[in-house]
Design a protein around this motif. Structure first.
Motif, PDB file in Angstrom:
ATOM      1  N   LEU A 121     -72.924  10.687 -21.985  1.00 30.21           N
ATOM      2  CA  LEU A 121     -73.682   9.526 -22.450  1.00 30.21           C
ATOM      3  C   LEU A 121     -72.792   8.292 -22.576  1.00 30.21           C
ATOM      4  O   LEU A 121     -73.225   7.172 -22.271  1.00 30.21           O
ATOM      5  CB  LEU A 121     -74.351   9.830 -23.795  1.00 30.21           C
ATOM      6  CG  LEU A 121     -75.621  10.685 -23.731  1.00 30.21           C
ATOM      7  CD1 LEU A 121     -76.067  11.075 -25.135  1.00 30.21           C
ATOM      8  CD2 LEU A 121     -76.743   9.946 -22.998  1.00 30.21           C
ATOM      9  N   ILE A 157     -81.737   0.311 -26.574  1.00 31.57           N
ATOM     10  CA  ILE A 157     -81.338   1.586 -27.174  1.00 31.57           C
ATOM     11  C   ILE A 157     -80.226   1.363 -28.204  1.00 31.57           C
ATOM     12  O   ILE A 157     -80.240   1.949 -29.294  1.00 31.57           O
ATOM     13  CB  ILE A 157     -80.882   2.572 -26.081  1.00 31.57           C
ATOM     14  CG1 ILE A 157     -82.081   2.976 -25.215  1.00 31.57           C
ATOM     15  CG2 ILE A 157     -80.230   3.806 -26.702  1.00 31.57           C
ATOM     16  CD1 ILE A 157     -81.721   3.788 -23.991  1.00 31.57           C
ATOM     17  N   PHE A 168     -79.528   6.846 -28.838  1.00 34.14           N
ATOM     18  CA  PHE A 168     -79.934   8.063 -28.133  1.00 34.14           C
ATOM     19  C   PHE A 168     -80.181   9.198 -29.124  1.00 34.14           C
ATOM     20  O   PHE A 168     -81.128   9.981 -28.973  1.00 34.14           O
ATOM     21  CB  PHE A 168     -78.860   8.482 -27.129  1.00 34.14           C
ATOM     22  CG  PHE A 168     -78.886   7.718 -25.841  1.00 34.14           C
ATOM     23  CD1 PHE A 168     -79.975   7.796 -24.985  1.00 34.14           C
ATOM     24  CD2 PHE A 168     -77.808   6.917 -25.466  1.00 34.14           C
ATOM     25  CE1 PHE A 168     -80.002   7.093 -23.785  1.00 34.14           C
ATOM     26  CE2 PHE A 168     -77.825   6.213 -24.269  1.00 34.14           C
ATOM     27  CZ  PHE A 168     -78.917   6.299 -23.418  1.00 34.14           C
TER      28      PHE A 168
END
Length: 415
Positions: free
Chosen positions: A316, A332, A20
């Motif tokens: 997150l 990711i 991220f």
């Protein structure tokens, strides 16, 4: 001779957070790749021509600028602790492993700055990482206390330094046109709000040849890495220390319970937005006054940057744990495992697109349009990272860094 301890496991939280972060940092860096350098801190300098550009500035200022770099810094501190622990588990000299890695990272950073792009942070991280070693044995509570103290000191120093611009403006008004103070003030304004001639000169430079850009760095910006170290050191060190602390107390590796992450994240994001939104309104309401814009971006937003960085990290981690087995989350996380390659690869790709030695599109797009390039780069990251790691242990640059730091070629292929 003592036997080596079992190897430490990977943490999906660290890998995906790093993914991220390396994707998110491009949301901020795209401005520096494609527009004038001062457009970072003063959107009125270039690239603001319609409401979409204003909205994109607003969202970036509130949610992205400084926060993705902050997340990257937290992860650097956490990863530093993990690498030290892995070195000790293998019976290696942890200090030698750490300082050798930082030395090579500093060289990578200088090469990145001079040969690719002026916005390098690797040299900064390498130097601060060396300093962080000397507090690595502190417990998490002490790291947090001292980090907050250093962060507060940096905030005060930035307020005084940046606030001096308003004092210079006051002296210029008192002395009047033609005075030495007025000349100094106008010189300062030409730096933070360049006029049409300077703007055209900078666009022409980045649309010029590779040699032209390199020569400018070697002659006019050779001290850029040192300036960044001085300007950002008192923010980078405490954030790195917080990353170290949150690795030790289990925050960064997902060991807190969901309710604690949720409460921590929502409270910090809430407080951060309460501080950040009025700043964004002030910059906009001032008509993007250059002194207000640069102070809001670099100094006044420092407390909210930390709050939002930590709050985003908590939320997150909740998202990562909920979607840990989803294919997109796995991609990711893979992008995070090869974050070094993705970070430097992005710089090469973006400078090829925007600089004159490539496609020469520098200064040709508004702020909102630039995020299409961000989206395209994200797609590239997500498409290549996971398939690569199915065949190889490391990303290309991760392998090179690891091989140089350990003084021998590392095994690359997955067996």
């Amino acid at each position: 001779m003592t036997s080596a301890k079992p190897a430490l496991p990977r943490h999906i939280e660290l890998d995906a957070l790093r993914g991220f972060a390396v994707m998110g940092i491009l949301l901020m860096n795209i401005i520096g790749f494609a527009l004038l350098e001062m457009a970072y801190v003063n959107p009125a300098v270039y690239g603001m021509s319609n409401n979409a550009d204003t909205i994109s500035w607003f969202l970036s200022f509130v949610l992205v600028d400084g926060k993705m770099r902050g997340l990257f810094t937290l992860l650097f501190g956490a990863s530093m602790m993990l690498i030290i622990a892995r070195a000790e588990a293998k019976g290696e000299n942890a200090a030698k492993v750490h300082f050798t890695r930082m030395g090579w990272l500093a060289l990578f950073g200088l090469a990145h700055f001079f040969l690719v792009w002026f916005g390098d942070i690797l040299f900064l991280y390498a130097v601060i990482g060396c300093l962080a070693w000397f507090v690595a044995d502190w417990d998490s509570d002490e790291l947090i206390r001292k980090a907050l103290l250093i962060y507060a000191m940096g905030f005060i120093a930035y307020l005084l330094f940046m606030g001096g611009m308003f004092y210079l403006e006051y002296l210029a008004e008192m002395a009047g046109p033609g005075s030495e103070s007025d000349a100094d003030y106008r010189d300062m304004l030409s730096e933070i709000a360049p006029g049409a001639a300077v703007t055209a000169e900078e666009i022409a430079k980045y649309q010029g040849s590779y040699f032209q850009i390199l020569t400018d760095k070697l002659t006019n910006k050779w001290d850029g890495p040192l300036i960044l170290l001085v300007m950002n050191g008192l923010e980078t060190l405490p954030l790195m220390m917080l990353g170290m602390a949150f690795y030790k107390n289990g925050f960064m590796t997902g060991q807190w319970d969901a309710a604690r992450y949720r409460s921590f994240g929502l409270r910090l994001v809430g407080w951060g937005l309460l501080l950040m939104l009025p700043l964004a309104w002030l910059v906009w309401a001032s008509g993007f006054d250059p002194l207000i814009a640069i102070n809001a971006s670099l100094a006044w937003s420092i407390p909210s940057r930390m709050l939002l960085t930590l709050g985003f990290a908590a939320l997150l981690i909740l998202l990562i744990q909920k979607l840990a087995h989803h294919s997109i989350l796995q991609r990711i996380a893979a992008a995070g495992r090869v974050a070094f390659t993705n970070y430097l690869g992005t710089s090469i790709l973006m400078t090829f697109i925007f600089y004159g030695w490539g496609l020469g599109l520098f200064g040709q797009f508004g702020r909102a349009e630039l995020y299409l390039f961000v989206l395209g780069t994200w797609i590239v990251m997500l498409l290549w990272s996971q398939p690569w790691l199915s065949h190889f242990r490391y990303g290309p640059l991760e392998w090179l860094w690891r091989s140089l730091a350990r003084g021998q070629m590392q095994k690359m292929r997955v067996e």
